[in-house]
Design a protein around this motif. Structure first.
Motif, PDB file in Angstrom:
ATOM      1  N   LYS A 101       0.822  -1.209   0.000  1.00 35.81           N
ATOM      2  CA  LYS A 101       0.000   0.000   0.000  1.00 35.81           C
ATOM      3  C   LYS A 101       0.851   1.253   0.000  1.00 35.81           C
ATOM      4  O   LYS A 101       0.556   2.227  -0.709  1.00 35.81           O
ATOM      5  CB  LYS A 101      -0.923  -0.008   1.220  1.00 35.81           C
ATOM      6  CG  LYS A 101      -1.937   1.129   1.244  1.00 35.81           C
ATOM      7  CD  LYS A 101      -2.862   0.987   2.444  1.00 35.81           C
ATOM      8  CE  LYS A 101      -3.900   2.107   2.459  1.00 35.81           C
ATOM      9  NZ  LYS A 101      -4.821   1.975   3.616  1.00 35.81           N
ATOM     10  N   THR A 102       1.950   1.246   0.765  1.00 30.64           N
ATOM     11  CA  THR A 102       2.839   2.410   0.826  1.00 30.64           C
ATOM     12  C   THR A 102       3.618   2.581  -0.471  1.00 30.64           C
ATOM     13  O   THR A 102       3.844   3.709  -0.941  1.00 30.64           O
ATOM     14  CB  THR A 102       3.825   2.259   2.000  1.00 30.64           C
ATOM     15  OG1 THR A 102       3.093   2.097   3.210  1.00 30.64           O
ATOM     16  CG2 THR A 102       4.719   3.476   2.121  1.00 30.64           C
ATOM     17  N   ALA A 103       4.015   1.474  -1.087  1.00 32.21           N
ATOM     18  CA  ALA A 103       4.816   1.550  -2.312  1.00 32.21           C
ATOM     19  C   ALA A 103       3.992   1.968  -3.525  1.00 32.21           C
ATOM     20  O   ALA A 103       4.554   2.432  -4.524  1.00 32.21           O
ATOM     21  CB  ALA A 103       5.485   0.203  -2.581  1.00 32.21           C
ATOM     22  N   ASP A 109      -3.513  -0.788  -6.171  1.00 34.64           N
ATOM     23  CA  ASP A 109      -4.073  -1.979  -6.804  1.00 34.64           C
ATOM     24  C   ASP A 109      -4.546  -2.903  -5.688  1.00 34.64           C
ATOM     25  O   ASP A 109      -3.745  -3.525  -4.985  1.00 34.64           O
ATOM     26  CB  ASP A 109      -3.021  -2.667  -7.667  1.00 34.64           C
ATOM     27  CG  ASP A 109      -3.615  -3.808  -8.483  1.00 34.64           C
ATOM     28  OD1 ASP A 109      -4.778  -4.178  -8.239  1.00 34.64           O
ATOM     29  OD2 ASP A 109      -2.909  -4.329  -9.364  1.00 34.64           O
ATOM     30  N   ALA A 110      -5.868  -2.980  -5.512  1.00 39.70           N
ATOM     31  CA  ALA A 110      -6.428  -3.764  -4.407  1.00 39.70           C
ATOM     32  C   ALA A 110      -6.050  -5.239  -4.513  1.00 39.70           C
ATOM     33  O   ALA A 110      -5.727  -5.885  -3.516  1.00 39.70           O
ATOM     34  CB  ALA A 110      -7.948  -3.610  -4.385  1.00 39.70           C
ATOM     35  N   SER A 111      -6.071  -5.775  -5.721  1.00 39.48           N
ATOM     36  CA  SER A 111      -5.747  -7.193  -5.891  1.00 39.48           C
ATOM     37  C   SER A 111      -4.291  -7.476  -5.568  1.00 39.48           C
ATOM     38  O   SER A 111      -3.964  -8.515  -4.991  1.00 39.48           O
ATOM     39  CB  SER A 111      -6.062  -7.630  -7.316  1.00 39.48           C
ATOM     40  OG  SER A 111      -5.279  -6.901  -8.255  1.00 39.48           O
ATOM     41  N   ALA A 112      -3.391  -6.526  -5.906  1.00 41.35           N
ATOM     42  CA  ALA A 112      -1.967  -6.710  -5.606  1.00 41.35           C
ATOM     43  C   ALA A 112      -1.722  -6.694  -4.104  1.00 41.35           C
ATOM     44  O   ALA A 112      -0.936  -7.494  -3.580  1.00 41.35           O
ATOM     45  CB  ALA A 112      -1.146  -5.620  -6.286  1.00 41.35           C
ATOM     46  N   GLN A 227      -9.813  -7.433   1.937  1.00 46.18           N
ATOM     47  CA  GLN A 227     -10.443  -7.149   0.648  1.00 46.18           C
ATOM     48  C   GLN A 227     -11.524  -6.085   0.790  1.00 46.18           C
ATOM     49  O   GLN A 227     -11.632  -5.181  -0.056  1.00 46.18           O
ATOM     50  CB  GLN A 227     -11.038  -8.431   0.066  1.00 46.18           C
ATOM     51  CG  GLN A 227     -11.596  -8.266  -1.332  1.00 46.18           C
ATOM     52  CD  GLN A 227     -12.107  -9.584  -1.895  1.00 46.18           C
ATOM     53  OE1 GLN A 227     -12.387 -10.502  -1.143  1.00 46.18           O
ATOM     54  NE2 GLN A 227     -12.222  -9.664  -3.194  1.00 46.18           N
ATOM     55  N   ARG A 228     -12.298  -6.151   1.854  1.00 42.73           N
ATOM     56  CA  ARG A 228     -13.341  -5.138   2.076  1.00 42.73           C
ATOM     57  C   ARG A 228     -12.709  -3.774   2.384  1.00 42.73           C
ATOM     58  O   ARG A 228     -13.225  -2.738   1.949  1.00 42.73           O
ATOM     59  CB  ARG A 228     -14.246  -5.575   3.226  1.00 42.73           C
ATOM     60  CG  ARG A 228     -15.165  -6.736   2.888  1.00 42.73           C
ATOM     61  CD  ARG A 228     -16.251  -6.891   3.916  1.00 42.73           C
ATOM     62  NE  ARG A 228     -15.717  -7.231   5.243  1.00 42.73           N
ATOM     63  CZ  ARG A 228     -15.540  -8.477   5.686  1.00 42.73           C
ATOM     64  NH1 ARG A 228     -15.854  -9.503   4.894  1.00 42.73           N
ATOM     65  NH2 ARG A 228     -15.082  -8.683   6.886  1.00 42.73           N
ATOM     66  N   GLN A 229     -11.606  -3.756   3.111  1.00 42.95           N
ATOM     67  CA  GLN A 229     -10.952  -2.497   3.449  1.00 42.95           C
ATOM     68  C   GLN A 229     -10.261  -1.862   2.254  1.00 42.95           C
ATOM     69  O   GLN A 229     -10.092  -0.631   2.217  1.00 42.95           O
ATOM     70  CB  GLN A 229      -9.936  -2.697   4.573  1.00 42.95           C
ATOM     71  CG  GLN A 229     -10.540  -2.996   5.924  1.00 42.95           C
ATOM     72  CD  GLN A 229      -9.515  -3.031   7.030  1.00 42.95           C
ATOM     73  OE1 GLN A 229      -8.302  -2.973   6.771  1.00 42.95           O
ATOM     74  NE2 GLN A 229      -9.967  -3.124   8.271  1.00 42.95           N
ATOM     75  N   SER A 230      -9.853  -2.650   1.284  1.00 42.77           N
ATOM     76  CA  SER A 230      -9.102  -2.120   0.140  1.00 42.77           C
ATOM     77  C   SER A 230     -10.021  -1.532  -0.939  1.00 42.77           C
ATOM     78  O   SER A 230      -9.538  -0.961  -1.900  1.00 42.77           O
ATOM     79  CB  SER A 230      -8.219  -3.218  -0.457  1.00 42.77           C
ATOM     80  OG  SER A 230      -9.008  -4.295  -0.924  1.00 42.77           O
ATOM     81  N   ARG A 231     -11.303  -1.719  -0.781  1.00 40.85           N
ATOM     82  CA  ARG A 231     -12.228  -1.203  -1.802  1.00 40.85           C
ATOM     83  C   ARG A 231     -12.390   0.318  -1.668  1.00 40.85           C
ATOM     84  O   ARG A 231     -12.348   0.857  -0.591  1.00 40.85           O
ATOM     85  CB  ARG A 231     -13.589  -1.890  -1.682  1.00 40.85           C
ATOM     86  CG  ARG A 231     -13.541  -3.361  -2.099  1.00 40.85           C
ATOM     87  CD  ARG A 231     -14.881  -4.021  -1.845  1.00 40.85           C
ATOM     88  NE  ARG A 231     -14.852  -5.439  -2.241  1.00 40.85           N
ATOM     89  CZ  ARG A 231     -15.856  -6.285  -2.019  1.00 40.85           C
ATOM     90  NH1 ARG A 231     -16.960  -5.856  -1.403  1.00 40.85           N
ATOM     91  NH2 ARG A 231     -15.773  -7.531  -2.412  1.00 40.85           N
TER      92      ARG A 231
END
Length: 231
Positions: A101-103, A109-112, A227-231
């Motif tokens: 997330k930082t990079a 990219d949520a999937s990454a 996954q829910r948090q990355s949306r």
């Protein structure tokens, strides 16, 4: 004149042939090592189960995941014994999630992020399972091989007993009883080493499999949360 023989265990062991004594010594050494692993593994699995239950309560209590991650990181830096296997799996997943997330702040990219966290947790899971399963193969080997090692000593002792009959004019049970008795002790020691090892292996394998299911379930549930948090 009646010849009496000392058939006590100590006398039979001391009067056994060199090969039988070597077999007995090997089996006694293996038995001591087996009991050491049995007790150490019992305490390790008990501790892992207690730490897993404690972390699950903390995780599902609805607290802040970032604070929980910081606490897990601090505990892990202090000592590995302060954290449980499940807590280290969680820490690996959160650490990789934040790294990705930082990079990629500019292009998230949520999937990454999710794939990276899942791979990190899977790698940590494998390390934890390898640690929990250590020495189980030794117990399995002791359980399967010890009776045959004892049987080797028994067969050799019985062979020597019957060979000794060639030097006497009249074969009697009292002439071969000491040799057969000392030979059978080797089988008894082999069984004494094998039976606890087999029981412990089966019990610990079952306990570790149950822990593995809990770890895998947590990985899937935590992945869903990320996954829910990355949306």
């Amino acid at each position: 004149m009646t010849v009496t023989h000392d058939l006590s265990f100590s006398a039979l062991i001391l009067n056994a042939s060199p090969l039988v004594q070597i077999v007995m010594a090997i089996l006694l050494l293996v038995s001591v090592m087996s009991w050491n692993y049995i007790f150490s593994k019992m305490f390790a699995i008990k501790k892992a189960r207690a730490q897993t239950e404690q972390f699950e309560k903390q995780f599902w209590a609805g607290g802040n995941l970032v604070e929980l991650y910081q606490q897990a990181t601090a505990n892990h830096r202090g000592s590995r014994d302060k954290t449980g296997a499940l807590e280290r799996i969680f820490e690996s997943g959160m650490n990789e999630y934040h790294k990705v997330k930082t990079a990629n702040k500019a292009n998230l990219d949520a999937s990454a992020m999710l794939d990276g966290a899942r791979r990190a947790m899977r790698a940590s899971y494998q390390r934890e399972m390898d640690h929990l399963e250590s020495h189980l193969s030794f117990l399995a080997s002791v359980g399967s091989v010890s009776p045959y090692i004892g049987l080797l000593g028994t067969v050799w002792g019985i062979m020597n007993s019957f060979r000794g009959l060639a030097n006497v004019q009249q074969a009697t049970l009292s002439a071969v009883a000491p040799g057969i008795a000392e030979a059978l002790i080797a089988t008894a020691i082999g069984l004494f080493a094998a039976i606890p090892a087999v029981l412990a292996y089966n019990r610990y394998s079952h306990d570790i499999d149950r822990l593995a299911i809990r770890f895998e379930t947590f990985i899937e549930e935590f992945s869903n949360i990320l996954q829910r948090q990355s949306r």
